[in-house]
Design a protein around this motif. Sequence first.
Motif, short mmCIF file in Angstrom:
data_model
loop_
_atom_site.label_atom_id
_atom_site.label_comp_id
_atom_site.label_asym_id
_atom_site.label_seq_id
_atom_site.Cartn_x
_atom_site.Cartn_y
_atom_site.Cartn_z
N PHE A 193 0.81 -1.21 0.00
CA PHE A 193 0.00 0.00 0.00
C PHE A 193 0.85 1.27 0.00
O PHE A 193 0.41 2.30 -0.51
CB PHE A 193 -0.96 0.01 1.20
N MET A 194 2.04 1.21 0.56
CA MET A 194 2.88 2.40 0.62
C MET A 194 3.74 2.59 -0.64
O MET A 194 4.19 3.70 -0.90
CB MET A 194 3.79 2.33 1.85
N ALA A 195 3.94 1.54 -1.42
CA ALA A 195 4.82 1.63 -2.59
C ALA A 195 4.45 2.76 -3.54
O ALA A 195 5.34 3.50 -3.98
CB ALA A 195 4.84 0.28 -3.33
N PRO A 196 3.16 2.93 -3.91
CA PRO A 196 2.88 4.04 -4.84
C PRO A 196 3.18 5.41 -4.24
O PRO A 196 3.50 6.35 -4.97
CB PRO A 196 1.40 3.91 -5.15
N LEU A 197 3.09 5.53 -2.93
CA LEU A 197 3.40 6.81 -2.30
C LEU A 197 4.90 7.06 -2.26
O LEU A 197 5.37 8.17 -2.49
CB LEU A 197 2.81 6.85 -0.89
N TRP A 198 5.65 6.00 -1.99
CA TRP A 198 7.10 6.12 -1.94
C TRP A 198 7.70 6.37 -3.32
O TRP A 198 8.68 7.08 -3.46
CB TRP A 198 7.73 4.87 -1.35
N SER A 215 6.12 7.59 -6.06
CA SER A 215 5.39 8.54 -6.88
C SER A 215 6.31 9.60 -7.47
O SER A 215 7.18 10.15 -6.79
CB SER A 215 4.30 9.23 -6.04
N ALA A 216 6.06 9.88 -8.74
CA ALA A 216 6.81 10.95 -9.41
C ALA A 216 6.02 12.25 -9.38
O ALA A 216 6.41 13.23 -10.00
CB ALA A 216 7.10 10.54 -10.85
N GLY A 217 4.87 12.24 -8.69
CA GLY A 217 4.07 13.45 -8.58
C GLY A 217 3.16 13.71 -9.76
O GLY A 217 2.71 14.82 -9.96
N SER A 218 2.86 12.68 -10.53
CA SER A 218 2.03 12.87 -11.73
C SER A 218 0.56 13.10 -11.39
O SER A 218 -0.18 13.62 -12.21
CB SER A 218 2.15 11.66 -12.66
N GLY A 219 0.13 12.69 -10.21
CA GLY A 219 -1.26 12.89 -9.81
C GLY A 219 -2.24 11.98 -10.52
O GLY A 219 -3.41 12.32 -10.65
N ASN A 220 -1.79 10.83 -10.97
CA ASN A 220 -2.65 9.88 -11.69
C ASN A 220 -3.47 9.08 -10.69
O ASN A 220 -3.06 8.00 -10.25
CB ASN A 220 -1.80 8.98 -12.57
N HIS A 221 -4.64 9.57 -10.34
CA HIS A 221 -5.47 8.90 -9.34
C HIS A 221 -6.07 7.60 -9.88
O HIS A 221 -6.27 6.67 -9.12
CB HIS A 221 -6.57 9.84 -8.83
N VAL A 222 -6.30 7.51 -11.17
CA VAL A 222 -6.84 6.26 -11.74
C VAL A 222 -5.80 5.15 -11.61
O VAL A 222 -6.13 4.02 -11.24
CB VAL A 222 -7.28 6.46 -13.20
N LEU A 238 -3.39 5.01 -9.33
CA LEU A 238 -3.28 4.71 -7.90
C LEU A 238 -4.43 3.82 -7.45
O LEU A 238 -4.21 2.78 -6.81
CB LEU A 238 -3.27 6.00 -7.09
N PHE A 239 -5.66 4.20 -7.78
CA PHE A 239 -6.81 3.43 -7.32
C PHE A 239 -6.91 2.09 -8.04
O PHE A 239 -7.42 1.12 -7.46
CB PHE A 239 -8.09 4.24 -7.46
N SER A 240 -6.43 2.01 -9.27
CA SER A 240 -6.39 0.70 -9.96
C SER A 240 -5.43 -0.23 -9.26
O SER A 240 -5.71 -1.42 -9.07
CB SER A 240 -5.99 0.88 -11.42
N TYR A 241 -4.28 0.29 -8.88
CA TYR A 241 -3.31 -0.50 -8.14
C TYR A 241 -3.89 -0.98 -6.82
O TYR A 241 -3.76 -2.16 -6.45
CB TYR A 241 -2.05 0.35 -7.91
N TYR A 242 -4.58 -0.09 -6.11
CA TYR A 242 -5.22 -0.48 -4.85
C TYR A 242 -6.36 -1.47 -5.10
O TYR A 242 -6.61 -2.33 -4.24
CB TYR A 242 -5.72 0.74 -4.09
N ALA A 243 -7.02 -1.38 -6.22
CA ALA A 243 -8.07 -2.35 -6.54
C ALA A 243 -7.47 -3.75 -6.69
O ALA A 243 -8.06 -4.74 -6.23
CB ALA A 243 -8.81 -1.94 -7.81
N VAL A 244 -6.30 -3.84 -7.31
CA VAL A 244 -5.63 -5.14 -7.46
C VAL A 244 -5.22 -5.67 -6.07
O VAL A 244 -5.43 -6.86 -5.78
CB VAL A 244 -4.41 -5.03 -8.40
N LEU A 245 -4.66 -4.81 -5.22
CA LEU A 245 -4.30 -5.24 -3.87
C LEU A 245 -5.53 -5.71 -3.09
O LEU A 245 -5.50 -6.74 -2.42
CB LEU A 245 -3.62 -4.11 -3.10
N ASN A 246 -6.62 -4.96 -3.20
CA ASN A 246 -7.84 -5.34 -2.49
C ASN A 246 -8.47 -6.60 -3.07
O ASN A 246 -9.09 -7.36 -2.33
CB ASN A 246 -8.83 -4.18 -2.47
N ALA A 247 -8.32 -6.83 -4.35
CA ALA A 247 -8.79 -8.09 -4.94
C ALA A 247 -8.02 -9.26 -4.34
O ALA A 247 -8.57 -10.32 -4.08
CB ALA A 247 -8.67 -8.06 -6.46
#
Length: 147
Positions: free
Chosen positions: A8-13, A15-22, A24-33
Amino acid sequence: VLGILAGFMAPLWLSAGSGNHVGLFSYYAVLNAGIFAIAWFRPWRALNLLGFAFTFGIGTFWGVLQYVPDKFSSTEPFLLLFFVFYLLIPLLYARRQPASRRDLIDGSLVFGTPLVAFSLQAGMLHEQPMTLALCALGLAAIYAVLA
């Protein structure tokens, strides 16, 4: 537990600051799956709670800092997906209990999921009170059927 924390922390660590919320949330959707798949086979309460806390915690943090109404159509599906994951996980947990302990539920997720998800929904729809009221009615209907 360390693996899920790092996941869960990897995308925050990284991040290049692009602000791509889709992304980020897609990645979290895979983790939650993955968490949901584990919950399907084995009740692991700590994993479920960590996934819930990080998903909705980081989602709330992003929403406070980055959300604008123009992003509703790309954010709402993820909120609904995460709500469904954490609505079903405590149901799986209860079904996996032995028959003598079937009355045990994971109250943190049973009561926390609608509170957090509806609070986020309210933040996204604060300018549309009728739509928010219909969402509340739908949420009440879901929980009435589950009861």
